[in-house]
Design a protein around this motif. Structure first.
Motif, PDB file in Angstrom:
ATOM      1  N   PHE A 123       0.496  -1.448  -0.401  1.00 60.43           N
ATOM      2  CA  PHE A 123       0.219   0.184   0.324  1.00 60.43           C
ATOM      3  C   PHE A 123       1.045   1.355  -0.262  1.00 60.43           C
ATOM      4  O   PHE A 123       0.732   2.303  -0.630  1.00 60.43           O
TER       5      PHE A 123
ATOM      6  N   ILE C  52     -13.168  -1.887   1.907  1.00 63.42           N
ATOM      7  CA  ILE C  52     -13.209  -2.066   3.479  1.00 63.42           C
ATOM      8  C   ILE C  52     -14.146  -3.565   3.406  1.00 63.42           C
ATOM      9  O   ILE C  52     -14.382  -3.003   4.125  1.00 63.42           O
ATOM     10  N   GLY C  55     -11.686  -5.482   4.878  1.00 61.44           N
ATOM     11  CA  GLY C  55     -10.854  -5.486   5.823  1.00 61.44           C
ATOM     12  C   GLY C  55     -12.341  -5.931   7.008  1.00 61.44           C
ATOM     13  O   GLY C  55     -11.902  -6.571   8.150  1.00 61.44           O
ATOM     14  N   ARG C  60     -10.609  -7.312   9.830  1.00 63.45           N
ATOM     15  CA  ARG C  60      -8.798  -5.918  10.010  1.00 63.45           C
ATOM     16  C   ARG C  60      -9.849  -4.702   9.263  1.00 63.45           C
ATOM     17  O   ARG C  60      -8.897  -4.107   8.752  1.00 63.45           O
ATOM     18  N   THR C  61     -11.102  -4.368  10.313  1.00 63.55           N
ATOM     19  CA  THR C  61     -10.929  -3.351  10.013  1.00 63.55           C
ATOM     20  C   THR C  61     -10.486  -1.775  10.072  1.00 63.55           C
ATOM     21  O   THR C  61     -10.531  -1.167   9.426  1.00 63.55           O
ATOM     22  N   GLY C  62      -9.615  -1.954  11.532  1.00 58.21           N
ATOM     23  CA  GLY C  62      -9.006  -0.745  11.915  1.00 58.21           C
ATOM     24  C   GLY C  62      -7.916  -0.489  10.697  1.00 58.21           C
ATOM     25  O   GLY C  62      -7.684   0.541   9.932  1.00 58.21           O
ATOM     26  N   LEU C  63      -7.198  -1.503  10.072  1.00 58.23           N
ATOM     27  CA  LEU C  63      -5.954  -1.499   8.932  1.00 58.23           C
ATOM     28  C   LEU C  63      -7.349  -0.774   7.294  1.00 58.23           C
ATOM     29  O   LEU C  63      -6.469   0.041   6.930  1.00 58.23           O
ATOM     30  N   ALA C  64      -7.807  -1.218   7.228  1.00 62.12           N
ATOM     31  CA  ALA C  64      -9.065  -1.091   6.195  1.00 62.12           C
ATOM     32  C   ALA C  64      -9.289   0.238   6.263  1.00 62.12           C
ATOM     33  O   ALA C  64      -9.300   1.286   5.680  1.00 62.12           O
ATOM     34  N   GLN C  65      -9.404   0.709   7.592  1.00 62.71           N
ATOM     35  CA  GLN C  65     -10.181   2.391   7.202  1.00 62.71           C
ATOM     36  C   GLN C  65      -8.642   3.298   7.030  1.00 62.71           C
ATOM     37  O   GLN C  65      -8.631   4.204   6.432  1.00 62.71           O
ATOM     38  N   ALA C  66      -7.849   2.437   7.585  1.00 57.84           N
ATOM     39  CA  ALA C  66      -6.773   3.444   7.768  1.00 57.84           C
ATOM     40  C   ALA C  66      -6.642   3.874   6.176  1.00 57.84           C
ATOM     41  O   ALA C  66      -5.287   4.570   5.409  1.00 57.84           O
ATOM     42  N   LEU C  67      -6.168   3.115   5.560  1.00 53.95           N
ATOM     43  CA  LEU C  67      -5.489   2.507   4.071  1.00 53.95           C
ATOM     44  C   LEU C  67      -6.954   3.515   3.327  1.00 53.95           C
ATOM     45  O   LEU C  67      -6.331   4.274   2.350  1.00 53.95           O
ATOM     46  N   ALA C  68      -8.072   3.414   3.656  1.00 52.79           N
ATOM     47  CA  ALA C  68      -9.276   3.705   3.038  1.00 52.79           C
ATOM     48  C   ALA C  68      -9.187   5.273   3.341  1.00 52.79           C
ATOM     49  O   ALA C  68      -9.062   5.770   2.173  1.00 52.79           O
TER      50      ALA C  68
ATOM     51  N   ALA D  52     -13.680   5.525   8.600  1.00 54.75           N
ATOM     52  CA  ALA D  52     -13.215   5.848   7.540  1.00 54.75           C
ATOM     53  C   ALA D  52     -15.076   6.359   6.856  1.00 54.75           C
ATOM     54  O   ALA D  52     -14.895   7.698   5.594  1.00 54.75           O
ATOM     55  N   PRO D 123      -6.604 -10.380  13.603  1.00 55.83           N
ATOM     56  CA  PRO D 123      -5.480  -9.567  13.840  1.00 55.83           C
ATOM     57  C   PRO D 123      -5.025  -9.204  15.547  1.00 55.83           C
ATOM     58  O   PRO D 123      -5.806  -9.706  16.061  1.00 55.83           O
ATOM     59  N   ASN D 126      -5.836  -3.702  16.389  1.00 54.12           N
ATOM     60  CA  ASN D 126      -7.246  -3.223  15.223  1.00 54.12           C
ATOM     61  C   ASN D 126      -7.611  -2.007  15.334  1.00 54.12           C
ATOM     62  O   ASN D 126      -8.966  -1.881  15.295  1.00 54.12           O
ATOM     63  N   VAL D 128      -8.017   1.854  14.440  1.00 52.41           N
ATOM     64  CA  VAL D 128      -7.406   2.390  13.638  1.00 52.41           C
ATOM     65  C   VAL D 128      -6.183   3.795  13.478  1.00 52.41           C
ATOM     66  O   VAL D 128      -5.016   3.655  13.344  1.00 52.41           O
ATOM     67  N   ILE D 131      -2.683   1.831  14.321  1.00 57.01           N
ATOM     68  CA  ILE D 131      -2.501   1.496  13.320  1.00 57.01           C
ATOM     69  C   ILE D 131      -2.091   2.763  11.676  1.00 57.01           C
ATOM     70  O   ILE D 131      -0.920   3.118  11.956  1.00 57.01           O
ATOM     71  N   MET D 132      -3.034   4.120  12.019  1.00 56.73           N
ATOM     72  CA  MET D 132      -2.517   4.952  11.242  1.00 56.73           C
ATOM     73  C   MET D 132      -1.146   5.665  12.025  1.00 56.73           C
ATOM     74  O   MET D 132      -0.176   6.371  11.373  1.00 56.73           O
TER      75      MET D 132
END
Lengths: 475, 476, 106, 164
Positions: A123, C52, C55, C60-68, D52, D123, D126, D128, D131-132
């Motif tokens: 990513f 999303i 995720g 892995r909603t955390g990671l997916a949200q960060a990416l989104a 998000a 994981p 988890n 956000v 992680i960010m």
């Protein structure tokens, strides 16, 4: 202290934009030169302090960067080409405000490129490729010439399509791997190698990178963008931007993340061979200097991909070596085209002729670059093509080897016609007043030519000590 | 020593444009000096070589790209002949080229060409052989386009393309040799192949390269077209060096290093025969002075290939002699043509005539050189031609020998035709002068050497015979 | 994977795929620069949904949200730059029709 | 119940996208985009991704639509006659978009490709924010760089130059 490759240009931009406009505008150029030259320096001389020194910044940031030999080669090319582009930009961009913006954008794309070759996450790869791409859009368009705007828009659309494809693939791989770092994706790909979804994801990711790298059949944006961009920007674009964002990523991913995989390799070889031939044939019909060079770029990139698809260690070494050589001699040719364009006011080759006697340095350096492109010894381009052809031959790909080598005849053909129409021949009356371009163009041209000749002549010496070790990035 | 022979002209060439800024005379003398140094060194090296040793100097990098220079009789012979002719041609250029622009580039390219030639002759590694081969191609491209006119540059491009086409095929051939034997070094290849044959594919590919460089049918068309170059260049390219490169590489690889399939011992003579006849025919009908001589070269190269490819002792010896004699005589012819062309500005032989009155020395020199090319005894050309055809008869290629006899006969006709139309007949011009002293001396020297080579045939013969002692692959 | 999850994945996947098709269709068919950009936006929407979704399915909603979130920011910048280019084109020839600026071949 | 809500939302999402493409007026198109974006926001909520979703709503539905609308305002307004011509042209090239979409929907619902890979383990982390801000510093760097690029883009592309 790998993070410095990304953080220093960043710091430079921040400092340049402090509210001291009169001072910083003078300094901008020197910041850029210092950064790119410094990058070349640390890659060549490998000072211990730099590479092994304690990473102070690392205590605050976890950037997860990693440098192997492939990244080193890329960092070196990035440094050299950026250096050349900055000098050309200084010479060709008259307006001081525009020049300042140009410098900032070049620094931003330097961040993007350095990040791209060092990072280890799928990513993040997307983000940094996007940094490079967006700064290139602006760089192409920033003189607001209508043709350049069109080139930029084409690039935006196709690049965005590439992005969408890549992200789609990332989302599927995220589902399979649970993470986007190279290592976990590679593990996931290995675990479920027969999965249709994963194969589809790999396929569209590769497609996206083909678009970014300008390979046939996704090359539509490339000639427009290269030929319409301002001179300095085409040097940067052709020399390194597409190489980093498309080709480097392909090499990295196909060798250590998605592959090695035989059907992927077959696709790469076909795409490479088609690009070689189509690019070369299309270049033959061009009458615009920069357009011809752009098509030639497609063709040369084809060699890299062809070798990448071959997949043996020697072939990959050849691919990376050709990538380096190509970024040097292609940016040299674009520097030459900048010189010619600036002095004659046109890039239409039919309106030129006999410039060799008026522009001796440009003439000599373009001769070197063209011979290197066509793979004529003893220049650097010959050796990398030789390695590629030997590797193909050894793996039994005789047909591909013949395609590769016979296309260098076509390459020679169109570059000879370029030489004939621009430099060789009789000087027409209109061009009597043409003079050699300024120092900012001649100097980088000479440096790049010296690199091409130097690498070519010292090839037998450096073959074992530098070129074979490039292959160490393979696991 | 070998390194010096190669690198003095190669690196020296790049000092010439700088010297040219200082003074023309210095540059000219330096150019001649570089070639003479090589000539003297080659002569010096010939002593040990002809007593049966070989001289090697190598830079080993522990891999396939070792830089190896290797001198045996064949190489020294070839180097000596080329250096001699080059020296004379450069001397001639002092007079000829002084009328034109871009002299710096001219001398740079000529000396670089010569250096490439020397490197090629002594190279003991196929990759470097290819490298020097291409250096000669690049330089001849610039030289053919010397006058910068569109037509000329187009033809220069054509010559470059055709020879490059051949040479990349040859490179593929080299690579397939590498795959077969694991090395690019000639000595290693020789031992790796042992008594085995080279694969036919590799042989065919390499042959394509050789034929394109030596302007043999069907890749010959660039050579007559290249006649637009300045005359000393034409002499250098067409007569003395460039076309002989192909022949030399043929001798070096197919006679001195590998044994090839029996098939090629018939195929190459046939190609050579066709080439000799067709181009002789073309020479009969053409009217451009330099094109005729160029076609004649294509035709004569056929004889050399015949001698080398039949592979018996007398044939190879004849071919080597032929290289020398033809170089001298054909060089002389081109230089004479250069004098005629420069002084009359006409190349069409139907518009010339009676020049013997105003240019006696040139005319006589032309005639002497022509005699040598025709193979009239006691000129040098006679012996070489005789030995080649005798070799062919000996090896049983009777029909091919007859074809070549026809070719030789045609040579006599068209060269006499040229001489007749250019130098005899009524005087068409007034006020045409003899060429400058430097140029006339050069052609006279070449003419005398052609004659001397025949009368004193014993010495060149010894030279050649001791050369072929070192060649394997000759049917004794 | 639970059965519910599979249904969600399939439903959302199909819808996002349809939106992708709409976006690509638009890019191919349109002659208007601004509409092409809107098409790009539509494509990005679909991709955001995919990420999303990935995720959600893997927990892995955390990671997916960060990416989104990162994706959304990049998207805005791309749009701003593209709009800048479009406006520059407009100031040149008072049209945002692709065919008007097709004076460069290729 | 949730499933039916999801299906309705998804249908709205697709229809919104199609409508965005089909309308002739660019302004309507931009509004359609905003609508699609809003539906996407709700979908994101449904998929447990509130943060998000908020971003999507504020940035995409809000900011991007504003950018588009102002751009459309800045470019030339179309007259009524031109509109009719344009509608014809658009219908010529766009009339079978709905057909394509419906066909694709049918095909995709009929063929069922099973997920043929193993999903990863749940994981460790988890959150956000964690992680960010703690794990993806490089992405943050990239975002900052992109924002800066955007700033320079605005500076160079929007500022009126002297000769314009």
């Amino acid at each position: 202290m790998l993070s410095l490759f990304v953080l220093l240009p960043f710091l430079a931009i921040v400092m340049l934009n402090l509210p001291l406009k009169t001072v910083t505008r003078q300094l901008a150029l020197w910041f850029g030169i210092a950064l790119s030259a410094g990058q070349v320096f640390v890659v060549i001389f490998q000072p211990d302090v730099f590479w092994n020194g304690t990473d102070l910044l690392g205590r605050f940031f976890t950037l997860r960067l990693q440098a192997d030999n492939l990244s080193m080669v890329m960092l070196l090319s990035i440094g050299i080409v950026t250096f050349a582009a900055i000098l050309v930009g200084r010479q060709t961009i008259a307006d001081s405000r525009l020049r300042f913006n140009f410098m900032n954008l070049v620094l931003l794309s330097l961040i993007g490129m350095n990040g791209t070759v060092l990072l280890t996450d799928l990513f993040s790869l997307y983000i940094f490729i996007e940094v490079v791409a967006i700064s290139s859009f602006i760089l192409i368009a920033f003189q607001r010439d209508l043709n350049a705007l069109e080139g930029a828009f084409k690039y935006i659309i196709l690049s965005a399509v590439a992005t969408v494809l890549m992200l789609l693939s990332v989302s599927v791989l995220l589902m399979a791997a649970g993470d986007t770092s190279f290592s976990s994706v590679a593990a996931a790909v290995k675990n479920s190698s027969s999965s249709h979804f994963v194969r589809f994801a790999i396929g569209i990711f590769i497609c996206g990178l083909f678009i970014k790298g300008g390979l046939v059949p996704f090359h539509g944006w490339l000639p427009a963008a290269y030929s319409m961009a301002p001179a300095a920007v085409s040097v940067l674009l052709a020399g390194i931007v597409t190489k980093v964002s498309g080709i480097y990523a392909l090499i990295r991913l196909s060798t250590s993340v998605f592959g090695p995989d035989s059907s992927l390799n077959a696709v790469l070889m076909i795409a490479g061979a088609v690009s070689i031939v189509i690019g070369a044939l299309a270049a033959t019909g061009q009458s615009d200097f920069k357009r011809m060079l752009a098509y030639s770029s497609i063709s040369q990139v084809g060699y890299i991909i062809l070798a990448l698809g071959c997949g043996t260690k020697l072939a990959l070494v050849g691919a990376v070596f050709h990538l380096f050589n190509h970024s040097i001699f292609k940016s040299l040719l674009f520097v030459n085209s900048a010189a010619v364009e600036q002095q004659t006011g046109t890039s239409d080759m039919d309106k030129m002729g006999g410039l060799g006697s008026r522009m001796p340095y440009t003439n000599a350096t373009s001769l070197i670059a063209f011979l290197s492109t066509a793979g004529v010894p003893p220049l650097a381009g010959f050796w990398s093509k030789l390695i590629i052809v030997i590797a193909l031959w050894q793996s039994g790909y005789y047909i591909y080897a013949f395609i590769a080598i016979l296309s260098s005849i076509i390459t020679l053909g169109y570059l000879l016609s370029m030489q004939r129409r621009v430099f060789f021949g009789i000087l027409s009356d209109k061009l009597q007043a043409v003079r050699e371009a300024g120092f900012g163009i001649v100097f980088p041209a000479c440096v790049l030519a010296a690199i091409t000749v130097g690498v070519g002549l010292s090839f037998p010496f450096i073959f074992n000590s530098f070129i074979i070790p490039i292959g160490a990035f393979l696991k | 020593m070998l390194l010096l022979i190669v690198f003095v002209p190669l690196t020296g060439a790049f000092t010439l444009p700088i010297a040219g800024r200082v003074s023309d005379r210095l540059r000219n003398l330096l150019a001649l000096g570089f070639v003479l140094i090589s000539l003297v060194l080659t002569a010096a090296i010939s002593m040990p070589v002809f007593s049966g040793e070989t001289v090697t100097s190598a830079a080993i990098f522990n891999n396939v790209y070792n830089f190896v220079l290797y001198a045996d009789g064949l190489a020294v012979f070839m180097a000596f002949v080329s250096a001699l002719i080059s020296a004379i041609i450069i001397f001639y250029s002092f007079g000829y080229i002084s009328h034109y622009e871009n002299q710096n580039e001219y001398y740079l390219m000529v000396v670089l060409f010569f250096g490439g030639m020397m490197g090629l002759v002594f190279s003991g590694n196929l990759i470097f052989l290819y490298l020097f081969w291409e250096i000669t191609a690049i330089t001849s491209w610039r030289l053919i386009g010397f006058f910068r006119e569109k037509q000329h540059v187009l033809r220069a491009d054509k010559a470059f393309m055709v020879t490059m086409f051949g040479s990349v095929l040859m490179l593929v051939g080299f690579i397939s040799i590498y795959q077969q034997t694991g090395s690019f070094e000639l000595a290693a290849i020789k031992s790796a192949l042992g008594t085995g044959h080279l694969s036919n594919l590799a042989a065919a590919l390499i042959l394509a390269g050789i034929l394109s460089k030596s302007a043999t049918l069907p890749l010959h068309t660039w050579l007559p077209d290249a006649g637009v170059a300045p005359s000393p260049v034409t002499a250098l390219l067409h007569a003395a060096l460039l076309v002989k490169i192909g022949v030399y590489v043929f001798a070096r690889l197919f006679v001195a290093t590998f044994t090839v399939d029996e098939f090629w011992h018939t195929a190459v003579p046939v190609i050579a025969a066709v080439s000799a006849l067709v181009s002789a025919g073309a020479a009969m009908v053409d009217t451009d002075l330099k094109r005729i001589i160029a076609y004649s070269t294509v035709s004569q190269i056929g004889f050399i290939f015949l001698g080398l490819s039949i592979g018996n002792e007398i044939g190879v010896a004849g071919a080597l002699l032929y290289i020398m004699m033809h170089g001298l005589a054909k060089g002389g012819l081109f230089l004479c043509a250069g004098i005629v062309e420069q002084n009359t500005k006409i190349k069409d032989i139907t518009k010339l005539g009676g020049l013997i009155k105003t240019m006696p020395i040139t005319a006589v020199s032309f005639l002497l050189c022509a005699f040598s090319v025709m193979g009239i005894p006691p000129f040098g050309g006679f012996f070489s031609k005789y030995m080649v055809i005798a070799g062919a008869v000996q090896s049983g290629h009777l029909w091919i020998s007859l074809t070549f006899l026809v070719g030789a006969f045609l040579t006599i006709i068209y060269l006499l035709r040229v001489f007749n139309m250019v130098f005899l007949g009524e005087v068409r011009f007034a006020g045409v002068k003899e060429g400058s002293a430097v140029m006339v001396i050069s052609v006279a020297v070449l003419a005398v050497l052609s004659l001397a080579g025949g009368i004193l045939i014993y010495w060149p013969c010894q030279f050649v015979l001791s050369t072929i002692q070192q060649l394997p692959g000759i049917v004794k | 994977m639970t059965n519910d999850m599979a249904v969600v994945l399939w439903l959302f996947g199909v819808a996002a795929a349809l939106v992708l098709i709409v976006g690509f269709y638009c890019l191919i068919a349109t002659v208007n620069l601004i509409r092409a950009l809107i098409g790009l936006e539509i494509l990005t929407k679909a991709v955001t949904l995919f990420i999303i979704l990935a995720g959600y399915v893997t927990g892995r909603t955390g990671l997916a949200q960060a990416l989104a979130i990162t994706l959304i920011i990049i998207e805005v910048v791309v749009v701003v730059v593209a709009v800048g280019v479009v406006l520059c084109v407009f100031s040149h020839n008072k049209s945002v029709d692709v065919r008007m600026i097709r004076n460069v071949k290729g | 119940m949730v499933l039916i809500l999801n299906i309705i939302l998804l249908v709205l999402f697709v229809v919104g996208a199609v409508w965005t493409m089909m309308t002739t007026r660019l302004l309507h198109s931009a509004v359609g985009l905003a609508f699609t974006s809003a539906v996407l926001t709700v979908l994101m909520f449904q998929l447990d991704s509130p943060l998000a979703a908020v971003f999507e709503l504020s940035v995409c539905a809000g900011l991007v639509s504003a950018i588009f609308i102002s751009t459309i305002m800045l470019t030339k307004r179309v007259t009524a006659e031109e509109l009719i011509v344009q509608r014809k042209i658009r219908l010529a090239s766009f009339w079978f978009l709905p057909i394509v979409v419906v066909a694709a929907a049918i095909v995709l619902s009929l063929i069922h490709i099973p997920v043929d890979f193993k999903l990863p383990e749940p994981p460790v982390e988890n959150n956000v924010k964690n992680i960010m801000w703690n794990l993806r510093h490089l992405d943050l760097m990239g975002q900052i760089a992109i924002l800066l690029t955007g700033v320079f883009g605005v500076v160079t592309l929007f500022k009126e130059s002297k000769h314009d």
